[in-house]
Design an enzyme around this catalytic site. Structure first.
Site, PDB file in Angstrom:
ATOM      1  N   GLU A 163       6.407   5.051   5.294  1.00 48.79           N
ATOM      2  CA  GLU A 163       7.262   4.129   5.885  1.00 48.79           C
ATOM      3  C   GLU A 163       8.723   4.144   5.181  1.00 48.79           C
ATOM      4  O   GLU A 163       9.175   2.945   4.987  1.00 48.79           O
ATOM      5  CB  GLU A 163       6.767   2.828   5.859  1.00 48.79           C
ATOM      6  CG  GLU A 163       5.279   2.693   6.482  1.00 48.79           C
ATOM      7  CD  GLU A 163       4.866   1.283   6.329  1.00 48.79           C
ATOM      8  OE1 GLU A 163       5.155   0.263   5.514  1.00 48.79           O
ATOM      9  OE2 GLU A 163       3.539   1.025   7.097  1.00 48.79           O
ATOM     10  N   GLU A 268      -3.847   5.617  11.696  1.00 49.61           N
ATOM     11  CA  GLU A 268      -4.291   4.476  11.179  1.00 49.61           C
ATOM     12  C   GLU A 268      -4.694   3.623  12.465  1.00 49.61           C
ATOM     13  O   GLU A 268      -4.009   2.485  12.750  1.00 49.61           O
ATOM     14  CB  GLU A 268      -3.049   3.684  10.502  1.00 49.61           C
ATOM     15  CG  GLU A 268      -2.770   4.227   8.963  1.00 49.61           C
ATOM     16  CD  GLU A 268      -1.724   3.430   8.398  1.00 49.61           C
ATOM     17  OE1 GLU A 268      -1.698   2.348   8.384  1.00 49.61           O
ATOM     18  OE2 GLU A 268      -1.182   3.982   7.366  1.00 49.61           O
TER      19      GLU A 268
HETATM   20  C1  GLA Z   1       0.333   0.136   6.761  1.00 50.88           C
HETATM   21  C2  GLA Z   1      -0.113   1.001   5.585  1.00 50.88           C
HETATM   22  C3  GLA Z   1      -1.615   0.620   5.540  1.00 50.88           C
HETATM   23  C4  GLA Z   1      -2.183  -0.718   5.856  1.00 50.88           C
HETATM   24  C5  GLA Z   1      -1.488  -1.191   7.008  1.00 50.88           C
HETATM   25  C6  GLA Z   1      -1.943  -2.573   7.273  1.00 50.88           C
HETATM   26  O1  GLA Z   1       0.247   0.674   7.721  1.00 50.88           O
HETATM   27  O2  GLA Z   1       0.209   2.238   5.788  1.00 50.88           O
HETATM   28  O3  GLA Z   1      -2.301   1.308   4.355  1.00 50.88           O
HETATM   29  O4  GLA Z   1      -1.741  -1.456   4.877  1.00 50.88           O
HETATM   30  O5  GLA Z   1      -0.167  -1.049   7.011  1.00 50.88           O
HETATM   31  O6  GLA Z   1      -1.764  -3.544   6.236  1.00 50.88           O
END
Ligand code: GLA
Length: 382
Positions: A163, A268
């Protein structure tokens, strides 16, 4: 029309949904998710600490049967694995890696450099003053060498930087950026590659739907490539909703990312069944809302009604058909929880809601969405 047609195709519909409040799939005993996708890409899942420690035996059965890749949900984040300057916490990570090896899984590490879940001491000296560039680089290097080095040859892929791009497409103004400068990303990848030259290295990001952000990620990947950085893949986190984003929008950025010389992965994946709530910096508690608002923002506190189950199943099916269409580009799709209870979407951005975003319900029973994902692959072959 579309929904009705699909309802009749789902096994639970002719089954006992009048008796079992949550629709539960039954066909599934026969098929495994990872089998259905074995010619296409890895099917991964994020594991919580309790699961890793063996406190959820049902989850482990589901894990073994359906998945062939694992990512730790939290235990490799800096605050967990390296909570104090001279203290690393490797016990749980050792168990996680041993579990993955036991089941011969593709093991992923998440994540080395991120602006969240990283303790403030990382950026400060003993007197509490911000470190300078050299000192922070050294700290980053020590961390990466220690963590990646310990699992060299065992953890096969790393989310090296998480990110780093802001919504405007520029680098996020994190402490990493402010203290080190824009090459903090290049450095993180260099250190990770030195620590384990055979590990795959990834850049992981969310909200590609925001055009300037997506363009910013593409620019970043091109820059890293032009500098000769070892980078194998780009992660699309995939924290989505039933109604958002439009599949066409996801597909269009997948096509844009496909022009880069990297593997793509959904890292994710979860699909919230709840209404969208604008993420603020602060998490609010559902109990602070009045009754009417509670009903609006937490509509399924007991179970997910049949129509909503079908919508979730349809949404997953549509997504996986699109991933299959681009299967040459994808190396992995990882779900961000085994079952609904585990999902972070129950507590962010509103704490205390009951969400239903995964393929397995709170009792680890397969949902129609699981059948829908498996069928998408089985039908793809025909
Ligand atoms: C981001 C992070 C994850 C998780 C999510 C939700 O996507 O990469 O590790 O923490 O937030 O909290």
């Amino acid at each position: 029309m579309r929904i009705l047609k699909k309802i009749s195709a789902l096994p639970f519909f002719s089954n006992s949904f009048n008796i079992v409040p949550e629709a539960v799939s039954t066909d599934i005993e026969k098929s495994a998710l990872k089998e259905a996708y074995k010619n296409y890409f890895y099917i991964g899942v994020a594991l919580s600490l309790d699961q890793i420690l063996g406190k959820e035996p049902k989850t482990i059965e589901v894990l073994e049967k359906h998945f062939n890749s694992i990512t730790p949900e939290n235990i490799l984040k800096w605050e967990e694995v390296h909570p104090e300057l001279n203290r690393y916490n490797f016990e749980a990570v050792d168990r996680f890696v041993a579990l993955g090896e036991k089941f011969k899984m593709h093991i992923i590490g998440h994540t080395l450099v991120w602006h969240l879940q990283t303790p403030d001491w990382v950026f400060r000296d003993e007197a509490g003053n911000l470190l300078n560039r050299e000192a922070l680089l050294q700290r980053m290097k020590d961390h990466i060498f220690t963590v990646v080095g310990r699992y060299k040859g065992r953890i096969r892929g790393w989310d090296v930087v998480n990110e780093a791009i802001a919504e405007n497409g520029q680098l996020r103004k994190s402490k990493w950026f402010e203290i080190i400068g824009e090459d903090f990303i290049v450095k993180a990848f260099e250190y990770a590659h030195q620590a384990d030259p055979d590990a795959e290295l990834y850049y992981n990001e969310y909200d590609y739907e925001i055009k300037p952000k997506c363009e910013g990620v593409i620019r970043l990947i091109k820059t890293l490539k032009s500098k000769g950085v070892h980078l194998d893949g780009v992660g699309i986190q995939g924290h989505w909703f039933i109604e958002w984003p439009d599949i066409k929008d996801i597909e269009s950025y997948i096509e844009a990312l496909s022009s880069l010389d990297v593997n793509l992965m959904v890292t994710e994946l979860d699909i919230s069944a709840l209404p969208f709530y604008a993420v603020d910096s602060k998490v609010v508690d559902i109990s602070s809302f009045n009754n009417e608002l509670q009903k609006k923002h937490n509509p399924y506190p007991d179970f997910l009604p049949v129509v909503a189950q079908i919508n979730l199943a349809n949404r997953y099916a549509d997504l996986f058909k699109m991933f299959l269409k681009h299967k040459e580009k994808f190396s992995r799709v990882t779900f961000w929880a085994v079952h609904d209870e585990q999902s972070w979407r129950n507590y962010i951005p509103i704490k205390g809601r009951t969400d239903h975003p995964m393929l397995f319900d709170r009792n680890c029973r397969p949902k129609p969405a699981l059948d829908a994902v498996i069928k998408s692959a089985q039908e793809w072959k025909k």
